[in-house]
Design a protein around this motif. Structure first.
Motif, PDB file in Angstrom:
ATOM      1  N   LEU A 162       0.718  -1.331  -0.044  1.00 41.04           N
ATOM      2  CA  LEU A 162      -0.037   0.100  -0.072  1.00 41.04           C
ATOM      3  C   LEU A 162       0.838   1.254  -0.002  1.00 41.04           C
ATOM      4  O   LEU A 162       0.524   2.175  -0.645  1.00 41.04           O
ATOM      5  CB  LEU A 162      -1.097  -0.018   1.455  1.00 41.04           C
ATOM      6  CG  LEU A 162      -1.961  -1.174   1.218  1.00 41.04           C
ATOM      7  CD1 LEU A 162      -2.917  -0.948   2.543  1.00 41.04           C
ATOM      8  CD2 LEU A 162      -2.802  -1.230   0.057  1.00 41.04           C
ATOM      9  N   ALA A 163       1.840   1.243   0.913  1.00 37.96           N
ATOM     10  CA  ALA A 163       3.063   2.528   0.819  1.00 37.96           C
ATOM     11  C   ALA A 163       3.519   2.582  -0.666  1.00 37.96           C
ATOM     12  O   ALA A 163       3.652   3.813  -1.176  1.00 37.96           O
ATOM     13  CB  ALA A 163       3.881   2.185   1.905  1.00 37.96           C
ATOM     14  N   PHE A 164       4.007   1.309  -1.212  1.00 37.50           N
ATOM     15  CA  PHE A 164       4.613   1.602  -2.671  1.00 37.50           C
ATOM     16  C   PHE A 164       3.738   2.334  -3.441  1.00 37.50           C
ATOM     17  O   PHE A 164       4.001   3.285  -4.203  1.00 37.50           O
ATOM     18  CB  PHE A 164       4.824   0.291  -3.243  1.00 37.50           C
ATOM     19  CG  PHE A 164       5.453   0.562  -4.639  1.00 37.50           C
ATOM     20  CD1 PHE A 164       6.750   0.646  -4.882  1.00 37.50           C
ATOM     21  CD2 PHE A 164       4.644  -0.024  -5.691  1.00 37.50           C
ATOM     22  CE1 PHE A 164       7.053   1.009  -6.127  1.00 37.50           C
ATOM     23  CE2 PHE A 164       4.956   0.020  -6.759  1.00 37.50           C
ATOM     24  CZ  PHE A 164       6.412   0.494  -7.235  1.00 37.50           C
ATOM     25  N   THR A 196       8.147  11.433   2.399  1.00 34.64           N
ATOM     26  CA  THR A 196       7.736  11.649   3.713  1.00 34.64           C
ATOM     27  C   THR A 196       6.595  10.444   4.054  1.00 34.64           C
ATOM     28  O   THR A 196       6.457  10.024   5.103  1.00 34.64           O
ATOM     29  CB  THR A 196       6.775  13.078   3.621  1.00 34.64           C
ATOM     30  OG1 THR A 196       7.755  14.026   3.388  1.00 34.64           O
ATOM     31  CG2 THR A 196       6.074  13.293   4.939  1.00 34.64           C
ATOM     32  N   SER A 197       5.812  10.173   2.802  1.00 33.84           N
ATOM     33  CA  SER A 197       4.940   9.026   3.123  1.00 33.84           C
ATOM     34  C   SER A 197       5.318   7.648   3.335  1.00 33.84           C
ATOM     35  O   SER A 197       5.123   6.957   4.277  1.00 33.84           O
ATOM     36  CB  SER A 197       3.962   8.958   1.972  1.00 33.84           C
ATOM     37  OG  SER A 197       4.449   8.522   0.920  1.00 33.84           O
ATOM     38  N   ALA A 198       6.576   7.232   2.955  1.00 35.81           N
ATOM     39  CA  ALA A 198       7.257   6.325   2.752  1.00 35.81           C
ATOM     40  C   ALA A 198       8.195   6.165   4.055  1.00 35.81           C
ATOM     41  O   ALA A 198       8.113   5.244   4.582  1.00 35.81           O
ATOM     42  CB  ALA A 198       8.364   6.172   1.798  1.00 35.81           C
ATOM     43  N   SER A 199       8.855   7.347   4.737  1.00 33.28           N
ATOM     44  CA  SER A 199       9.368   7.375   5.846  1.00 33.28           C
ATOM     45  C   SER A 199       8.322   7.145   6.997  1.00 33.28           C
ATOM     46  O   SER A 199       8.436   6.342   8.063  1.00 33.28           O
ATOM     47  CB  SER A 199      10.029   8.662   6.293  1.00 33.28           C
ATOM     48  OG  SER A 199      11.321   9.076   5.312  1.00 33.28           O
ATOM     49  N   ALA A 259       5.380   5.359   6.840  1.00 33.23           N
ATOM     50  CA  ALA A 259       5.183   3.906   6.602  1.00 33.23           C
ATOM     51  C   ALA A 259       6.520   2.834   7.174  1.00 33.23           C
ATOM     52  O   ALA A 259       6.073   2.123   7.905  1.00 33.23           O
ATOM     53  CB  ALA A 259       4.821   3.442   4.993  1.00 33.23           C
ATOM     54  N   MET A 260       7.655   3.566   6.682  1.00 29.17           N
ATOM     55  CA  MET A 260       8.792   2.598   7.320  1.00 29.17           C
ATOM     56  C   MET A 260       8.948   2.699   9.023  1.00 29.17           C
ATOM     57  O   MET A 260       9.243   1.604   9.487  1.00 29.17           O
ATOM     58  CB  MET A 260      10.059   3.199   6.789  1.00 29.17           C
ATOM     59  CG  MET A 260      11.397   2.399   6.884  1.00 29.17           C
ATOM     60  SD  MET A 260      11.245   0.977   5.863  1.00 29.17           S
ATOM     61  CE  MET A 260      12.778   0.251   6.251  1.00 29.17           C
TER      62      MET A 260
END
Length: 270
Positions: free
Chosen positions: A222-224, A237-240, A242-243
């Motif tokens: 979903l994050a990808f 920002t969004s990937a960080s 989620a990580m």
């Protein structure tokens, strides 16, 4: 319940080792993505997405064609059809198609296209919207709308997000068939194999993914798909975020502990 025609299901279903196989079952008609087929696939994807026992979904087709795309009889605006209903009918098919395609990227499961034959127009779109794709070496791919006076506009939504735009426009502007090797070179598929190896190779890939953390795959997938459509700054920002959530999860703690303990991790749901 899966729709049927002549007492045959539109989609054949088989489950093995947490992998759900969905096979489009209209080989004589070249597995068209009719409204009935689209709804049948969508129903199965939705059910599987809510089933913790299913970890990977494989989509394939019966016969020598993966999918010839939309049913032109259903999509036609020809004069013998009742003209006031043409727009409503065609729009309904396109809406059903969008619903299915979006369900593939929104599903928490990894989804693999197993392409056993030609994938044309919306059939090629279906391949493009799966997370991964394995194809036999004699399969062909095309976006041939231009050959009948239209354009593969909706297929290009997925196709154009898999490959360089010049490759996408080339296949749409010419309407030509392109090979499995070209499909891999362009970025549409991951692997090209002999037809006799297709199921085994797809099964190996699916089983490998099925042994990974379902929680990690769900959040990561979903994050990808969220970050890939964002600007690079917003994507970081969004990937960080989620990580961060993933690294602080119980699932990650189990994975790290298993790594240091030199043992197999005990993922949730396995």
């Amino acid at each position: 319940m899966t729709l049927t025609n002549e007492n045959q299901p539109y989609v054949l279903v088989n489950t093995n080792n947490h992998v759900l196989w969905l096979s489009m079952n209209r080989p004589k008609e070249r597995n068209p993505l009719s409204s009935a087929m689209l709804r049948a696939l969508y129903g199965r994807i939705r059910e599987a997405s809510e089933n913790d026992d299913i970890r990977v979904i494989v989509i394939t087709g019966e016969g020598g064609v993966f999918s010839a795309g939309h049913d032109l009889k259903e999509m036609s605006g020809r004069k013998e059809h009742c003209e006031p209903d043409n727009e409503k009918r065609v729009k309904a098919v396109l809406d059903d198609c969008t619903q299915l395609m979006m369900s593939l990227i929104k599903s928490p499961k990894a989804i693999i296209a197993c392409v056993q034959g030609t994938a044309s127009a919306a059939g090629c779109q279906l391949v493009s919207m799966c997370d991964l794709a394995v194809t036999q070496d004699q399969a062909k791919f095309c976006a041939p709308g231009v050959n009948i006076g239209t354009f593969c506009t909706t297929p290009l939504v997925g196709i154009g997000r898999n490959m360089h735009r010049k490759h996408a426009m080339e296949i749409a502007l010419t309407g030509d068939m392109f090979s499995a090797e070209d499909a891999m070179r362009f970025g549409l598929v991951n692997k090209v194999v002999k037809i006799e190896d297709l199921k085994n190779e797809t099964e190996k890939l699916a089983n490998k993914i099925a042994q990974k953390s379902a929680v990690g795959i769900h959040s990561g997938k979903l994050a990808f798909y969220q970050q890939i459509e964002e600007s690079i700054e917003d994507a970081y920002t969004s990937a960080s975020q989620a990580m961060l959530q993933a690294m602080l999860s119980d699932e990650c703690e189990e994975g790290v502990s298993a790594f240091f303990d030199k043992r197999a991790p005990q993922w949730q749901g396995l």
